[in-house]
Design a protein around this motif. Structure first.
Motif, short mmCIF file in Angstrom:
data_model
loop_
_atom_site.label_atom_id
_atom_site.label_comp_id
_atom_site.label_asym_id
_atom_site.label_seq_id
_atom_site.Cartn_x
_atom_site.Cartn_y
_atom_site.Cartn_z
N LEU A 162 1.16 -0.98 0.32
CA LEU A 162 0.21 -0.36 -0.33
C LEU A 162 1.06 1.35 0.20
O LEU A 162 1.73 1.34 0.56
CB LEU A 162 -0.45 0.01 0.99
N LEU A 163 0.72 2.25 -0.74
CA LEU A 163 1.24 3.44 -1.36
C LEU A 163 0.29 4.80 -0.68
O LEU A 163 -0.67 4.37 -1.51
CB LEU A 163 2.24 3.47 -2.36
N GLY A 164 1.12 5.30 -0.16
CA GLY A 164 0.09 6.90 -0.04
C GLY A 164 1.19 7.69 -0.27
O GLY A 164 1.99 8.21 -0.50
N ILE A 165 0.51 8.52 -1.91
CA ILE A 165 1.09 9.14 -2.53
C ILE A 165 0.37 10.55 -2.78
O ILE A 165 -1.00 10.60 -2.37
CB ILE A 165 0.92 8.52 -4.07
N ILE A 239 -8.39 6.90 -5.24
CA ILE A 239 -8.84 8.52 -4.70
C ILE A 239 -9.86 8.71 -3.88
O ILE A 239 -11.10 8.21 -3.98
CB ILE A 239 -9.26 9.22 -6.24
N VAL A 240 -9.51 8.97 -2.66
CA VAL A 240 -10.01 10.19 -1.34
C VAL A 240 -10.39 11.19 -1.27
O VAL A 240 -9.11 11.79 -1.16
CB VAL A 240 -10.02 8.47 0.42
N CYS A 241 -11.68 11.29 -0.47
CA CYS A 241 -11.43 12.59 -0.28
C CYS A 241 -11.91 12.43 1.68
O CYS A 241 -12.48 12.27 2.06
CB CYS A 241 -12.47 12.85 -0.72
N ASP A 242 -10.98 12.42 1.95
CA ASP A 242 -10.75 12.56 3.88
C ASP A 242 -9.15 12.54 4.32
O ASP A 242 -8.07 12.85 3.50
CB ASP A 242 -11.96 11.27 3.86
N LYS A 243 -8.82 12.26 5.43
CA LYS A 243 -7.36 12.28 6.20
C LYS A 243 -7.20 11.46 5.32
O LYS A 243 -7.54 10.06 5.18
CB LYS A 243 -7.96 12.42 7.23
N ALA A 244 -5.46 11.45 5.27
CA ALA A 244 -5.41 10.55 4.29
C ALA A 244 -4.62 9.39 5.08
O ALA A 244 -4.50 8.41 5.44
CB ALA A 244 -3.72 11.60 4.11
N ALA A 245 -3.99 9.87 6.82
CA ALA A 245 -4.10 8.99 8.08
C ALA A 245 -4.86 7.76 8.07
O ALA A 245 -4.59 6.91 8.09
CB ALA A 245 -3.29 9.71 8.55
N VAL A 259 3.78 2.08 2.50
CA VAL A 259 4.62 3.02 1.78
C VAL A 259 4.31 3.79 1.96
O VAL A 259 3.45 4.09 1.61
CB VAL A 259 5.31 2.80 0.91
N VAL A 260 4.73 4.79 2.93
CA VAL A 260 4.98 6.22 2.64
C VAL A 260 5.87 7.59 2.59
O VAL A 260 7.35 6.87 2.62
CB VAL A 260 3.95 7.44 3.62
N GLY A 261 5.62 8.59 2.14
CA GLY A 261 6.64 9.76 2.66
C GLY A 261 6.64 10.71 2.99
O GLY A 261 6.12 10.36 4.13
N SER A 262 7.79 11.21 4.01
CA SER A 262 7.83 12.00 5.28
C SER A 262 8.59 13.62 4.55
O SER A 262 8.92 14.00 3.93
CB SER A 262 9.46 11.62 5.86
N ARG A 263 7.17 14.06 5.20
CA ARG A 263 7.42 15.70 4.99
C ARG A 263 7.23 16.28 3.65
O ARG A 263 7.47 17.29 2.90
CB ARG A 263 8.68 16.33 5.86
N VAL A 276 1.28 12.43 8.56
CA VAL A 276 0.89 11.41 8.81
C VAL A 276 1.13 10.20 8.38
O VAL A 276 1.07 9.13 8.65
CB VAL A 276 0.30 11.07 6.83
N SER A 277 3.14 9.79 8.04
CA SER A 277 3.69 9.08 8.43
C SER A 277 3.84 8.82 9.67
O SER A 277 4.14 7.89 9.86
CB SER A 277 5.22 9.86 7.41
N THR A 278 3.74 9.90 10.54
CA THR A 278 4.64 9.39 12.54
C THR A 278 2.94 8.89 13.06
O THR A 278 3.02 8.04 13.17
CB THR A 278 4.31 10.60 12.72
#
Length: 293
Positions: A162-165, A239-245, A259-263, A276-278
């Motif tokens: 799962l990737l947060g982009i 595609i979602v309309c909401d808080k990513a976390a 997998v997520v990025g940082s900052r 979000v990553s934290t």
């Protein structure tokens, strides 16, 4: 295609806790996939005192050294037993004496990735990162994987990566990492894009279909080049309309790795991946890789 490699291979911070042993087990599986060595590192922190208690301190120093030997031995045994019947990876052992965060951060400059455990449980069963794990998410010089006791999942072709982009430079680095992981594991990649930091829908005057279309366009643009590099990876777009976390945490129940990025902050997404990553690393029910740009 593989990412950059360091002389330490997959670096694992170990302290003998159940959480750090979970990190060792995850690292063992990853090392087999990558055919890379594993470095088990234990850091003995110095003691600062302001009054003369030399006999007590001497005994404590001896205990620290004995404990370090036992921690590294137990970690080595755990790694070998977690190799899932494959040839166990080469193992390097390092004992260092200084601040834990400083030593692991410095060592991460020469590592493929740093794997650490999450510590403790918060109210209502929510996982809470220890101070060391949290600090390393922001200071390590390589991707950081947080593994929790009880949720280290074996490679399973039924579970995707799962990737947060969000389209930022930070999520570009995370995208590269996620594609590589999905390819090595032979699984689907689920790319999730959230365009809002707020959990309010509908917003007055907002045309959701327009935002949804723009979100799909952004995903197509960001994923196209990687799809060409990894033609073996099947992609599912969300595609979602909401808080990513919130979505990433919920979707982690059906993923083998998040997998997520940082900052990072993308235009449409407006998704600040520093926070979000934290949040995802704390509460996801799968191992979480945080990749800095």
């Amino acid at each position: 295609m593989s990412g950059p490699t360091g002389e330490l291979g997959i670096l694992v911070g170990v302290d003998g806790s159940p959480e750090s042993l979970a990190a060792v087990r995850w690292a063992a599986q990853e090392a087999v996939l990558r055919r890379r060595p594993v470095t088990l590192m234990h850091v003995v922190s110095p003691i600062v005192v302001t009054w003369p208690i030399e006999p007590v301190i001497t005994d404590f120093y001896e205990w620290q050294e004995d404990n370090a030997t036992e921690v590294l031995k137990q970690s080595q045994e755990t790694l070998h037993s977690a190799a899932e019947g494959s040839s166990p990876p080469d193992v390097l052992v390092e004992l260092r004496h200084d601040g834990i965060i400083a030593e692991l951060s410095k060592a991460s400059e020469n590592a493929d990735m740093l794997v650490v455990g999450s510590r403790g449980l918060g109210p209502v069963g929510g996982a809470v990162l220890g101070s060391v794990s949290r600090a390393l998410l922001h200071h390590a010089q390589c991707p950081v994987v947080v593994a929790k006791e009880g949720v280290v999942r074996r490679t399973d072709r039924n579970l995707p990566v799962l990737l947060g982009i969000d389209g930022s430079p930070a999520s570009e680095a995370a995208t590269a990492f996620a594609f590589d992981e999905a390819s090595r594991r032979g699984v689907e990649l689920v790319a999730l894009h959230a365009w809002s930091d707020v959990a309010v829908f509908p917003i007055l005057g907002m045309d959701w279909h327009t935002y949804e279309q723009q979100g799909h366009e952004l995903l197509s643009e960001r994923l196209a080049g990687w799809q060409e590099t990894y033609p073996d990876v099947r992609i599912s777009r969300r595609i979602v309309c909401d808080k990513a976390a919130r979505w990433l945490i919920d979707e982690s129940k059906q993923a083998q790795l998040v997998v997520v990025g940082s900052r990072g902050r993308g235009g449409i997404a407006s998704m600040l991946l520093g926070s979000v990553s934290t949040a995802v690393a704390e509460a996801a029910t799968a191992p979480v890789a945080v990749v800095r740009s």
